[in-house]
Write a protein that holds these residues in place. Sequence first.
Motif, PDB file in Angstrom:
ATOM      1  N   TYR A 133       0.833  -1.191   0.000  1.00 26.76           N
ATOM      2  CA  TYR A 133       0.000   0.000   0.000  1.00 26.76           C
ATOM      3  C   TYR A 133       0.871   1.245   0.000  1.00 26.76           C
ATOM      4  CZ  TYR A 133      -3.864  -3.075   1.105  1.00 26.76           C
ATOM      5  OH  TYR A 133      -4.821  -4.047   1.056  1.00 26.76           O
ATOM      6  N   SER A 134       0.283   2.371  -0.393  1.00 32.28           N
ATOM      7  CA  SER A 134       1.008   3.638  -0.373  1.00 32.28           C
ATOM      8  C   SER A 134       0.083   4.743   0.111  1.00 32.28           C
ATOM      9  CB  SER A 134       1.553   3.957  -1.769  1.00 32.28           C
ATOM     10  OG  SER A 134       0.501   4.040  -2.698  1.00 32.28           O
ATOM     11  N   VAL A 135       0.677   5.898   0.413  1.00 33.91           N
ATOM     12  CA  VAL A 135      -0.070   7.050   0.921  1.00 33.91           C
ATOM     13  C   VAL A 135      -0.154   8.098  -0.173  1.00 33.91           C
ATOM     14  CG1 VAL A 135      -0.085   8.883   2.654  1.00 33.91           C
ATOM     15  CG2 VAL A 135       0.685   6.592   3.276  1.00 33.91           C
ATOM     16  N   LEU A 136      -1.334   8.721  -0.308  1.00 33.81           N
ATOM     17  CA  LEU A 136      -1.566   9.757  -1.300  1.00 33.81           C
ATOM     18  C   LEU A 136      -2.112  10.993  -0.606  1.00 33.81           C
ATOM     19  CD1 LEU A 136      -1.911  10.611  -4.350  1.00 33.81           C
ATOM     20  CD2 LEU A 136      -4.235   9.708  -4.153  1.00 33.81           C
ATOM     21  N   HIS A 137      -1.531  12.157  -0.887  1.00 35.54           N
ATOM     22  CA  HIS A 137      -2.050  13.411  -0.332  1.00 35.54           C
ATOM     23  C   HIS A 137      -3.162  13.912  -1.235  1.00 35.54           C
ATOM     24  CE1 HIS A 137      -2.145  17.773   0.553  1.00 35.54           C
ATOM     25  NE2 HIS A 137      -2.063  17.304   1.787  1.00 35.54           N
ATOM     26  N   THR A 138      -4.344  14.167  -0.653  1.00 37.80           N
ATOM     27  CA  THR A 138      -5.488  14.676  -1.406  1.00 37.80           C
ATOM     28  C   THR A 138      -5.943  15.983  -0.772  1.00 37.80           C
ATOM     29  OG1 THR A 138      -7.151  13.572  -0.039  1.00 37.80           O
ATOM     30  CG2 THR A 138      -6.235  12.304  -1.877  1.00 37.80           C
ATOM     31  N   SER A 139      -6.907  16.626  -1.393  1.00 43.51           N
ATOM     32  CA  SER A 139      -7.420  17.877  -0.839  1.00 43.51           C
ATOM     33  C   SER A 139      -8.129  17.654   0.495  1.00 43.51           C
ATOM     34  CB  SER A 139      -8.370  18.544  -1.833  1.00 43.51           C
ATOM     35  OG  SER A 139      -9.467  17.689  -2.104  1.00 43.51           O
ATOM     36  N   GLY A 140      -8.632  16.439   0.729  1.00 42.07           N
ATOM     37  CA  GLY A 140      -9.347  16.136   1.972  1.00 42.07           C
ATOM     38  C   GLY A 140      -8.472  15.509   3.041  1.00 42.07           C
ATOM     39  N   GLY A 141      -7.178  15.382   2.813  1.00 44.43           N
ATOM     40  CA  GLY A 141      -6.272  14.755   3.777  1.00 44.43           C
ATOM     41  C   GLY A 141      -5.430  13.700   3.080  1.00 44.43           C
ATOM     42  N   TYR A 142      -5.021  12.705   3.830  1.00 45.39           N
ATOM     43  CA  TYR A 142      -4.185  11.631   3.284  1.00 45.39           C
ATOM     44  C   TYR A 142      -5.028  10.376   3.111  1.00 45.39           C
ATOM     45  CZ  TYR A 142      -0.303  14.671   4.369  1.00 45.39           C
ATOM     46  OH  TYR A 142       0.556  15.726   4.403  1.00 45.39           O
ATOM     47  N   ALA A 143      -4.836   9.705   1.986  1.00 45.00           N
ATOM     48  CA  ALA A 143      -5.594   8.494   1.663  1.00 45.00           C
ATOM     49  C   ALA A 143      -4.629   7.339   1.441  1.00 45.00           C
ATOM     50  CB  ALA A 143      -6.428   8.717   0.409  1.00 45.00           C
ATOM     51  N   ILE A 144      -5.149   6.118   1.580  1.00 40.22           N
ATOM     52  CA  ILE A 144      -4.384   4.900   1.324  1.00 40.22           C
ATOM     53  C   ILE A 144      -4.715   4.418  -0.086  1.00 40.22           C
ATOM     54  CG2 ILE A 144      -3.949   2.523   2.068  1.00 40.22           C
ATOM     55  CD1 ILE A 144      -3.150   4.548   4.174  1.00 40.22           C
ATOM     56  N   VAL A 145      -3.675   4.051  -0.829  1.00 43.71           N
ATOM     57  CA  VAL A 145      -3.846   3.497  -2.171  1.00 43.71           C
ATOM     58  C   VAL A 145      -3.490   2.016  -2.097  1.00 43.71           C
ATOM     59  CG1 VAL A 145      -3.111   3.630  -4.576  1.00 43.71           C
ATOM     60  CG2 VAL A 145      -3.185   5.702  -3.184  1.00 43.71           C
ATOM     61  N   ASP A 146      -4.413   1.149  -2.565  1.00 44.20           N
ATOM     62  CA  ASP A 146      -4.163  -0.292  -2.483  1.00 44.20           C
ATOM     63  C   ASP A 146      -3.195  -0.742  -3.579  1.00 44.20           C
ATOM     64  OD1 ASP A 146      -5.583  -0.749  -4.854  1.00 44.20           O
ATOM     65  OD2 ASP A 146      -7.306  -1.621  -3.863  1.00 44.20           O
ATOM     66  N   LYS A 194     -11.534   5.329   0.565  1.00 41.86           N
ATOM     67  CA  LYS A 194     -12.407   6.439   0.919  1.00 41.86           C
ATOM     68  C   LYS A 194     -11.989   7.130   2.207  1.00 41.86           C
ATOM     69  CE  LYS A 194     -16.523   4.654  -1.340  1.00 41.86           C
ATOM     70  NZ  LYS A 194     -17.911   4.250  -1.167  1.00 41.86           N
ATOM     71  N   ALA A 195     -11.342   6.409   3.114  1.00 41.53           N
ATOM     72  CA  ALA A 195     -10.955   6.980   4.407  1.00 41.53           C
ATOM     73  C   ALA A 195      -9.902   8.065   4.211  1.00 41.53           C
ATOM     74  CB  ALA A 195     -10.410   5.894   5.326  1.00 41.53           C
ATOM     75  N   ARG A 196     -10.012   9.127   4.994  1.00 41.61           N
ATOM     76  CA  ARG A 196      -9.041  10.215   4.951  1.00 41.61           C
ATOM     77  C   ARG A 196      -8.432  10.377   6.337  1.00 41.61           C
ATOM     78  NH1 ARG A 196      -9.507   9.086   0.527  1.00 41.61           N
ATOM     79  NH2 ARG A 196     -10.188  10.319  -1.230  1.00 41.61           N
ATOM     80  N   TYR A 197      -7.132  10.606   6.356  1.00 40.72           N
ATOM     81  CA  TYR A 197      -6.392  10.789   7.597  1.00 40.72           C
ATOM     82  C   TYR A 197      -5.943  12.238   7.673  1.00 40.72           C
ATOM     83  CZ  TYR A 197      -6.410   5.731   7.599  1.00 40.72           C
ATOM     84  OH  TYR A 197      -6.809   4.425   7.597  1.00 40.72           O
ATOM     85  N   GLY A 198      -6.019  12.823   8.859  1.00 45.00           N
ATOM     86  CA  GLY A 198      -5.670  14.228   9.039  1.00 45.00           C
ATOM     87  C   GLY A 198      -4.183  14.500   8.973  1.00 45.00           C
TER      88      GLY A 198
END
Length: 97
Positions: A5-18, A25-29
């Motif tokens: 897995y990897s981490v992606l920075h989005t406008s809504g926070g950080y997301a996990i990419v499978d 869908k989950a976002r991390y602050g």
Amino acid sequence: MAEGYSVLHTSGGYAIVDPDGRVGKARYGNRAGAETRCENLTQALKDGKKKRRPCITCGTKILSDGPHHRMCNPCRTRSDDAPYVFGPRRGRAGVRS
């Protein structure tokens, strides 16, 4: 695609990419929280706890967390959105027990 897995920075926070490139869908602050979850998921994948299983509804192959996780997200969403409906009543009409 890279293993794990990897981490992606989005406008809504950080997301996990499978491993298949799908963004969760989950976002991390914060990045640290997302990286911790990412490491846990990658380790579970390496330990063999996760594996490809068919969705019990549509048959699409999904990366499953275990035997308890057998529905893909689109089917689970449709299931959650469906109203609960009682089926036909069993037994003979008008007969009391």
